[in-house]
Design an enzyme around this catalytic site. Structure first.
Site, short mmCIF file in Angstrom:
data_model
loop_
_atom_site.label_atom_id
_atom_site.label_comp_id
_atom_site.label_asym_id
_atom_site.label_seq_id
_atom_site.Cartn_x
_atom_site.Cartn_y
_atom_site.Cartn_z
N CYS A 1 -0.61 -4.62 4.47
CA CYS A 1 -1.45 -5.62 3.79
C CYS A 1 -0.95 -7.03 4.00
O CYS A 1 -1.74 -7.97 4.03
CB CYS A 1 -1.54 -5.30 2.30
SG CYS A 1 0.07 -5.18 1.53
N GLU B 1 -4.46 -5.23 -6.37
CA GLU B 1 -3.64 -5.59 -5.21
C GLU B 1 -4.52 -5.42 -3.98
O GLU B 1 -4.72 -4.30 -3.50
CB GLU B 1 -2.40 -4.67 -5.13
CG GLU B 1 -1.43 -4.83 -6.29
CD GLU B 1 -0.59 -6.11 -6.18
OE1 GLU B 1 -0.48 -6.67 -5.07
OE2 GLU B 1 -0.04 -6.53 -7.21
#
Ligand code: NAD
Length: 466
Positions: free
Chosen positions: A251, A217
């Site tokens: 993010c 990720e």
């Protein structure tokens, strides 16, 4: 030589105890997994105040924001999973081609075994515990490695895990790069990594040594395209919210705005207005605005304030790691702020003339984790979605695609590998084993040598029965 056979290290000793626990079969019954998830739930609820205080200490997180994006988010994932786990874990029957008669076909979700979850500092609780929910639901043992840059939250998570679990089932290992290096020298059965692409490459290299499957990720520069037809009031609010929560250290925050030239100036003005509404005239005194995680990231971000022209914000205080919510106008593609993921409260705005040009600019760059488009026109929305790849996307919103546990969350290309949340987490942490159960009362002689069936007949049989 396999690292697990060399002289014991704390990591190898821990892994050995988890291997023995897993091999004993304790994690396989769904009832055990449910109990584990319920214990985790109870421990998170019991430590809520502790967690909120830790998030405030590490990142200056406002309580409401910390609850919604960390504590409440994890509880939501736990409840969603607890309600559905029995169905997910059950072997699933699939149709069987007549050629395999008399057989039935099944998918059995199997736990991998010993899993490693490595977390970043920006949502230091959520990004460890949401993967943990999936790993436990799937019946694995888990080693969690929190980020050393959010030490208070790492401690709080360690206390929660110690309260809820036998370390042979779930354990927290604290430390920085050395701790990760030590762990990666071991043979895990699955690795789940969240963080930057530099360390992502290190993790993938280490996993390759044992052919360990993994999820990455990662991050990147997530664009936000705003065309001339967009509702600018809504766009300004939703962009500012997605960008400046957690002081931009998200993010999937919109990294930069690409606005049509006819509305760019008005959008910049409106975002400035929205920011004054969110955080007042002096955001430094707002209880709803966070801080930069450490001095290194503060210095990195402060250096980016020289790109373009400051349209709003731009002030800093190194002592308290404060950077005002900042909008930079007149930014060009080759400015410093456009080279790497910003990961802070600085929003560059660039302009485009035609949608072709905007799409070409984004396409020329690595595939982003998130893609946002604000437009009232369905054709423009669809073109952006069709022509620009990304991990996830929102039309007329930012960030919210990660809040639906029915949607897989993850990157693509440079922004990551694999996805999770809800059932996708369960399947990420499970090996989907193909099982055929065959009867013995019938055995087609024609499938065995010596092969007598002419090819012309075999072709027809396979086409009919396949
Ligand atoms: P990072 O890569 O610096 O650190 C992540 C983890 O790697 C930490 O646990 C750290 O201890 C460990 N680590 C650091 N250096 C190491 C080394 N040399 N060898 C082995 N391990 C090492 O990431 P970060 O700064 O904590 O997080 C920021 C990045 O993470 C951003 O790029 C952001 O976009 C990304 N991110 C992605 C997601 C997502 O869900 N896709 C979520 C949050 C953050």
């Amino acid at each position: 030589m396999d690292a697990s056979t060399s002289s014991p290290t704390p990591a190898s000793t821990l892994l050995q105890s988890q291997r023995a626990f897993f091999a004993g079969g304790a994690t396989r019954p769904v009832a055990f997994r449910r109990q584990a998830l319920q214990r985790l739930r109870a421990a998170v609820v019991a430590h809520e105040a502790d967690l909120l205080a830790a998030l405030r200490a590490d990142l200056g997180r406002p309580e409401a924001e910390a609850y919604a994006s960390e504590v409440g988010f994890v509880l939501g994932e736990l409840d969603f999973t607890l309600r559905r786990l029995d169905g997910w874990a059950r072997p699933r029957r699939e149709r069987t081609p007549m050629l395999l008669f008399p057989a039935t076909s099944w998918i059995h979700p199997e736990p991998y075994g010993c899993t490693l979850v490595i977390g970043p500092w920006n949502y230091p609780m959520q990004l460890l515990l949401v993967p943990l929910v999936g790993a436990l639901a799937a019946g694995n043992c888990v080693v969690l490695k929190p980020s050393e840059l959010a030490p208070h939250t790492a401690e709080a998570v360690a206390r929660i895990v110690a309260q809820a679990f036998d370390p042979a089932h779930v354990a927290v290992v604290q430390g920085g790069a050395e701790a990760v290096t030590d762990l990666l020298a071991q043979r895990f059965d699955y690795i789940f990594y969240t963080g930057g692409p530099r360390v992502g490459r290190i993790v993938m290299g280490a996993a390759a040594r044992f052919l360990t499957p993994l999820t990455l990720e990662l991050g990147g520069k997530s664009p936000c395209i705003v065309d001339a037809s967009a509702d600018l009031g809504v766009a300004a609010r939703r962009i500012a919210w997605g960008k400046f929560m957690n002081a931009g250290q998200t993010c999937v925050a919109p990294d930069y705005v690409l606005a049509h030239q006819s509305i760019r100036a008005e959008l910049v003005r409106r975002i400035g207005e929205v920011l004054r509404g969110f955080y007042g005239e002096d955001p430094k005194r707002s209880p709803d605005y966070g801080r930069i995680v450490d001095a290194h990231h503060f210095d990195r971000l402060a250096a980016l304030l020289h790109s373009g022209r400051v349209a709003c914000g731009g002030t800093t205080d190194r002592e308290t790691r404060y950077i005002a919510p900042t909008v930079l106008d007149d930014v060009q593609w080759d400015d410093a702020v456009m080279q790497d993921e910003i990961f802070g409260p600085i929003l560059p705005v660039l302009e485009y003339e035609t949608l072709d040009e905007a799409i070409a600019q984004v396409r020329a760059r690595p595939k982003p984790l998130a893609l946002y488009v604000f437009s009232a026109e369905r054709a423009a929305q669809d073109r952006v979605l069709a022509e620009l790849p990304s991990g996830g996307a929102c039309v007329n919103d930012t960030v919210t695609h990660l809040a639906n546990p029915r949607l897989p969350f993850g990157g693509v290309g440079d922004s990551g590998l694999g996805g999770y949340h809800g059932r996708h987490s369960f399947e990420t942490f499970s090996h989907l084993r193909a099982v055929v159960r065959s009867g013995t009362w019938f055995d087609l002689a024609a499938k065995y040598p010596p092969y007598r069936l002419p090819l012309s007949v075999l072709r027809k049989v396979m086409a009919w029965l396949g």
